[in-house]
Motif scaffolding. Structure first.
Motif, short mmCIF file in Angstrom:
data_model
loop_
_atom_site.label_atom_id
_atom_site.label_comp_id
_atom_site.label_asym_id
_atom_site.label_seq_id
_atom_site.Cartn_x
_atom_site.Cartn_y
_atom_site.Cartn_z
N TYR A 104 0.81 -1.22 0.00
CA TYR A 104 0.00 0.00 0.00
C TYR A 104 0.84 1.26 0.00
O TYR A 104 0.32 2.35 -0.17
CB TYR A 104 -0.95 0.02 1.20
CG TYR A 104 -1.80 -1.22 1.31
CD1 TYR A 104 -2.54 -1.65 0.21
CD2 TYR A 104 -1.85 -1.95 2.47
CE1 TYR A 104 -3.31 -2.80 0.28
CE2 TYR A 104 -2.62 -3.10 2.56
CZ TYR A 104 -3.34 -3.53 1.47
OH TYR A 104 -4.10 -4.65 1.54
N PRO A 156 -0.98 2.95 -3.16
CA PRO A 156 -1.99 3.17 -2.12
C PRO A 156 -3.41 3.00 -2.63
O PRO A 156 -4.30 2.64 -1.87
CB PRO A 156 -1.73 4.61 -1.66
CG PRO A 156 -0.94 5.24 -2.76
CD PRO A 156 -0.15 4.13 -3.40
N ARG A 196 4.29 9.66 0.39
CA ARG A 196 3.00 8.96 0.30
C ARG A 196 2.01 9.73 -0.59
O ARG A 196 1.26 9.13 -1.38
CB ARG A 196 2.40 8.77 1.69
CG ARG A 196 3.06 7.63 2.48
CD ARG A 196 2.38 7.46 3.84
NE ARG A 196 2.97 6.35 4.58
CZ ARG A 196 2.60 5.07 4.47
NH1 ARG A 196 1.65 4.74 3.62
NH2 ARG A 196 3.19 4.13 5.19
N GLY A 200 -2.33 6.71 3.45
CA GLY A 200 -1.77 6.22 4.71
C GLY A 200 -1.02 7.29 5.49
O GLY A 200 -0.07 7.00 6.21
N GLN A 216 -0.85 9.64 8.45
CA GLN A 216 -1.48 9.84 9.76
C GLN A 216 -0.82 11.02 10.43
O GLN A 216 0.33 10.93 10.87
CB GLN A 216 -1.34 8.56 10.58
CG GLN A 216 -2.19 7.43 9.99
CD GLN A 216 -1.86 6.07 10.53
OE1 GLN A 216 -0.89 5.90 11.27
NE2 GLN A 216 -2.66 5.09 10.16
#
Lengths: 501, 501, 501, 501
Positions: free
Chosen positions: A243, A247, A427, B476, B478
């Motif tokens: 992921y 993702p 990300r 993802g 956070q």
């Protein structure tokens, strides 16, 4: 009748169905990583149904108190349609912008059959409604995962079904009939979740002429039935569970298989159209009325993800105050909010079919929604990529990033704005890269009706005379036509002397 | 209190107001053909109000039974907002796609002041609400034609009001204050219907800083007040009443004058903001919430006319079955229907201001509507012209057509499809030609807020964190931020073994 | 043979030709303000030809030393084509972005006939070439103003010439033939400068079938000939000489008349096609090869004016440093420079017709130029209007600005950035307003071939097999087809082991 | 001096360079499938150079008869620039639309340094030219594969190099200097072919201020040098040699690595800029002048492939006669031909740098080319996908197609138009699917300069005063400015009486 657990659902698929993926044959829907990936989109509906937080949203009860999934219920109000939308969006947000699989497209077909069977029974004296209600009962009973089969493989697109040259099976057709049922041949492409369904509801994909009457056929069948083959697409993705690098597509699950019917027997009670070619078109259109609502709902979750990725990239690159970037971000926000507003409006302003009494989302509005987001999708992608930069395709892999020899180097050099963890920036970049792939582009244009299908639909459903009346009024064209919106207006301009009299 | 007749309304304008048009000074609002043309857009409201068919739509009654125009009533529901929309569209359809003038923009300002005065009274202890209600009472009493003054002439657009160089009056400002009232200087551009109003309500056009406090001013004043000059635009059109050659613009009426304030005294009770610079922005934004609804409503009537013109031209040229033409027509229908759906949705989903309790159309949706139709307007024009052909600019005049020496020749050679009267085709061509002029293009982009204003608005009102949350969930990331739409979702993907446990 | 003075040219038009404008009949080309305005576009060529500075550019000499206008000379090199372009652009820059009238479109027809007559003489043994050279000689002799007549009025666009229903004259056709000549009927629309020409060269506007052979006709005729009527369009503009309010359209001159042929006799030596239907298409296409070059050349002068207006407005409004404005300006500069580059490239890379030996601009490139600027024109207008602001349609008139009572007020309030005279800002605003009118939009799309005509042309002239070969090579499709650009490439990919052997 | 064989080239890379890909360290450029794939793009240049058919195109000879690759030669004419273009396009066509790697971008840097060093030597008395010629000699001697390093990783994009916060190495900089040379730190992203180069030429990526003088540095270095790490992107593709499923990306070779400099020593003679911050911008711009030509050349080969794929799909689906499809195909052909014409024109109209005497492609034209194709690329993709259908993402894999159990089924059902082998249709579909991936989209926008970079460039190089002059002439704005194109025109309009005098 019951709400099944994910495990029960998985058990129900162990019927020996024949699946091909990457050149191998499987009978187990979890046999290949690509299958597992695609399976999750159906599983999620069963997982959600176990969640107390979604009980009110997802679960309806029958007169006798038996629970069943709300999407099987014929909608009777705007509130029902908005609830459908809410269910779809919640699942899609859960899945990162993808539709969930077992409870949407299939039920759309059930709704179409409900409406059309009532129409047929009334107009030509059939009793298809009973069969449809029998099917609904069965679907509720087993808490079925339901797929929808509509897109024939089509062959030469310029020729009608019966005029195809190489062979006559480019559209699914009845090759034999008996009192017990019918036998069908043909193949359907892009059948989302067919592999993981308990039933596939098959509908004609277009209006038919009398010559095409063998192709005017509708039925429900289990994908595990003898003579059915399910051939899976390749997909872009291979690394199960990665992921970080993928993702979005690691959750994506290309689920759109080819379903081949090779002399498949369909019992009489599962047949809902058989030769009544005049009703092929209405069935297809009524399905579209429901199915576009799905599209309008789940796609918004994808757009939210895309627009969010652009917002993050602008911030992480330190460019969130740059006017040019802001302008692009504004366009993206307009894009997502416009799509949401149009889709929601269609549910909020339902239409009642005058014959069947069935209620469905306003089809002008839902077509506007679908056309709008599909027609502008590539522009959105372009802006997002423009904001992100070339790094979207030159970013190293997770394995590089985790390699201790170069981790600190990548931490240092792939940093963006001060205060943003480098990992977050990576990300976000990976997300943009992953969202830009082929699948979502093509699916956005073609799934739930291509741009061309939207155009045909709007021509069919829009009140073109309203427009003509508007132009004729201003142009002073008097040809005897009238339109309620325009014929009751006061005369204008009026001479000043008349006005002030 | 009463609903005035058109004649009474015209009488009320005989206050010696100072009007300039085409280099001449007038004190009579019917003195010049351009004035007469523009006047009609205000007159129409009074004509309609006399029509029994519009009584229920337009007329509201006070607690004491006195009738007044509905648009002066503070809206309290989606139904009220939809009724506003209906009124606006009916008038615009009557006028061939133009907004009517005396009952829309001005009342929008009244609504903005109603909401903002409540806010100010609550937050800083003023008593502006009382003054606003006094004004409303007066406006009802005289059944006023009300204009709105907001767009300062601005000078150097890169400088704030107080930083302008050549002089300090590029934005309307308070130059003197006393217990009795204030004295203002400045000039407003593009003031629709100002010449024909009983009152102009003046609002600040932007957020202000403390340095700009002299510019944080709002008031109501009669255009006949001493020190006010009304300077009219030239307009494109000169032949009064030639609806054949100018079917749209002969009804158009450029009404957007420059209003000059030269030491104009405003009595205290007509002042609604005076130095409270923090409330300049909120006043402007609240006005926009209402005013964009007007735009979203009346513009649809224009789009209907445009799309209708294209449909007629396709048919009259014999090309209504041509696929390429059909594709363009479909786009145009999508365009008009999308604009209608977005605007209607804004009214259908009202927002309640948490402080003032005031209700207004959803500002995200109404901004989407305005941005959408403005951003795509030139594309629509292009398609319409493409369908029509070069004849849109080479068509002879009505006088040629009516000249008996060449009438038959033009009948013969300007014919299109068999069965369509040549005159109808000529009229449709004239309509396209006339709709393509400068005015509607520029007005569509800039009136009720430019594209840039829409972009700023959407950035202010949209929930950008929703988008960020969507992207972070998939990527993802956070970082401790949460959003209700996303934080309550179930975890996904979940390992298959967990799902089926 | 000689270069005529403007006065001599005007004298030559006094042949009693029949002109209709605004419902009146005239025999004098200066009889109505609209005629005078349109006339200037032909006059300018004669004025320029008297200027020593343009002698080298415009004047060529015959073998016997007689001067004539260069555009009558058959081009023999890229240099000739670039000189044509230079002439066209210089005149268009002189006229504020409009093509001059007497020496461009007509000569394009002459070039087409030169090429096609050679082809016909060679293929079917006619002797049209001689007639064409006779015509050229005559045109040189009188230094003619030459118009081109090609666009038939067409009637029902879905029907061929011979299939029209109401009557058979929707396309110009031969109604009688004798040894002396032919008699023609019909009407042509959008004939630029026809009213002011010494000759109109008439060509077929499309490919014809055998059934349409009466419509396969080409000839040259004086607009003063018996049976010809010239019907003028209305135009938008009325105030002769008001360059302040109408800086562009006061120079514009709608010159695109309808030319009606009512049993007009054409002597044999002025007929260049008569029934040879196979050559109707080639004649039309060859004309387009030259004519598109005009468009590609003069339009750039218009685009320069438009882009310049946007640059000035950005500066005068104080927004020249604003990033969003800069982005729009960049797009506009790209737009103009791309149009210029494409048009210039077509001239720089000439094609030699293999049969006639005639040289003409590359038709792929010139089609790219025309399509590009026409397809993007409305986007350009939108950006320019966006930059300018609503003032483009609410600006007062020159008469207001010159009225001493309000001159100082307008000076004060219409000022923009400090240091810019208010008058300059007003003039720039007026320019934007005037450029946004109907005429240029429609003309840009339709003149010199509509968008649809460009599409057909590119399909005809582009080497589609080049594209197919490219795709087949990559896709690995081997179907026996070859293309020189692709078939000679080395094999790829090659196994590494082969490469490094 | 010699032309190396592929094998010799590969040998030359065995210098122990440090490469990371997918989390593993390699010292062998053929160690990982992704490396092999990327390597081919450099190899192809050496393979082609061995081919007799390309000898005249690729090989030049020095004064002493030694052969070397033409791209190292300073161009001196339009013919040279067109030959550069031809080389680039031939290689790109060979590679299915991708640029070859060893002889283009690097030599562009060499040309930039040649021009800029002459300028510096002249203006500030340095002797950089000698060093550049030494480098050229070396590059010829070893027939080098040359990469170019320009795009610093940048960190916060709103901050200049010296103002970055987390650390000072976001742009490559000089951290130490001595008589022998300099030591540099930093990292470059998107360095095409760096891993496979004998030399990387490093240039500054932007104009610098005095504060940024440590970042004003240029040098050449071997990627095998101590302290250099080459980190490879992940790429989308894994199945080496599967040209059926991935006809384009299996040849693609993501070659755009991150090059990290960790205290790398550069000897004095390989340094070409070191602190002369005023010349950072000119160096970058001069590089862009050459480098954009590469883009304009090779991209056309990609567009040919894309357009060809669309043509094939239309035909294979039986829709090649459908008008709507034809319209889309026409747009695509315009798109490719316009890009070709613009790029070619830039080479055909070279510019001579007034100071260095160096010749380079017209930078307005080459910017127009780059901007045009990048700005419209996503639109092209959309049309291609629209034509192809949803099958682009639901097509089974090669392994399925070759599986004897379902081969005949897929043959039957994936057939399109009669007469087209099903395999051909599948291959064309695979091509569309593969061309739609992330890489080409992002690369088209960002490689060789982003859209924003093009906008800045056109603002810098275009003659904006030409536009202003055009507008001022028409608007009647006289402010003392002049422009040669406009100031020499004759006055217009002239009164008719003056003209005919």
């Amino acid at each position: 009748m019951a709400i099944r657990t994910p495990k029960e659902y998985l058990e129900s698929l162990k019927d020996g169905r024949t699946i091909y993926v990457q050149g191998q044959k499987y009978h187990d829907v979890t046999g290949h990583p690509l299958l597992r990936l695609a399976l999750e989109r159906c599983l999620v509906d069963y997982v959600m149904a176990q969640e107390p937080r979604y009980k009110d949203l997802l679960i309806e009860r029958d007169d006798n108190g038996e629970p069943y999934h709300f999407t099987l219920k014929p909608p009777t109000s705007a509130a029902d349609l908005l609830r459908r939308r809410d269910i779809e969006q919640t699942a899609a947000r859960t899945l990162g912008g993808k539709a969930s699989g077992s409870k949407h497209t299939g039920p759309d077909g059930l709704h179409a059959l409900t409406a059309t069977s009532r129409l047929m029974d009334k107009e030509i004296g059939t009793s298809y409604s009973e069969r449809v209600e029998l099917l609904r009962k069965e679907l509720k009973r087993i808490d079925a995962a339901i797929a929808l089969g509509m897109t024939d493989v089509k062959g030469d697109r310029s020729l009608r079904p019966s005029k195809q040259k190489q062979h006559k099976d480019f559209y699914v057709r009845v090759v034999d009939k008996s009192n017990d049922g019918i036998v069908v041949d043909g193949a359907l492409a892009h059948i989302s979740h067919g592999t993981f369904a308990n039933y596939i509801i098959v509908l004609p994909c277009r209006a038919m002429t009398e010559e095409d009457e063998d192709y005017a056929v509708s039925f429900a069948v289990s994908p595990g039935e003898k003579g059915i083959k399910l051939i899976h697409p390749r997909g872009d993705y291979f690394e199960e569970g990665n992921y970080f690098d993928f993702p979005h597509s690691a959750r994506l699950g290309y689920s759109d298989c080819i379903v081949v019917f090779d002399n498949v027997f369909i019992p009489r009670e599962r047949v809902f159209l058989c030769g009544e070619w005049q009703f092929a078109g209405p069935t297809a259109y009524m399905f579209a009325n429901f199915h576009r609502q799905d599209a309008d709902a789940y796609k918004v979750a994808l757009l939210e993800t895309m627009v969010g990725a652009a917002l993050l990239m602008a911030e992480y690159n330190g460019l969130e105050k740059d006017n040019i970037i802001q302008e692009k971000l504004s366009w993206l926000v307009f894009y997502a909010e416009t799509a949401e507003t149009l889709g929601r409006a269609a549910a909020q302003n339902p239409v009642t079919d005058p014959v069947s009494g069935y209620i469905y989302p306003d089809s002008i509005m839902s077509n506007c929604a679908k056309f709008y987001y599909a027609d502008n999708y590539h522009q959105a992608l372009k802006l997002i990529q423009d904001i992100t930069g070339g790094i979207a395709v030159t970013i190293p892999s997770a394995k590089d990033y985790l390699n201790p020899e170069i981790h600190q180097i990548l931490e240092k050099y792939l940093a963006g704005k001060d205060g943003i963890p480098t990992e977050h920036r990576i990300r976000a970049i990976k997300l943009v890269s992953d969202l830009s792939g082929t699948y979502e582009q093509v699916a956005t244009i073609h799934a739930e009706g291509s741009l061309g299908a939207q155009r045909l639909a709007i021509h069919r459903v829009a009140d073109l005379n309203k427009y003509r009346a508007a132009a004729k009024r201003v142009a002073g064209i008097q040809d005897g036509t009238e339109h309620p919106l325009y014929s009751q207006l006061i005369k204008w301009p009026q001479p000043l002397k008349d006005i002030i009299k």
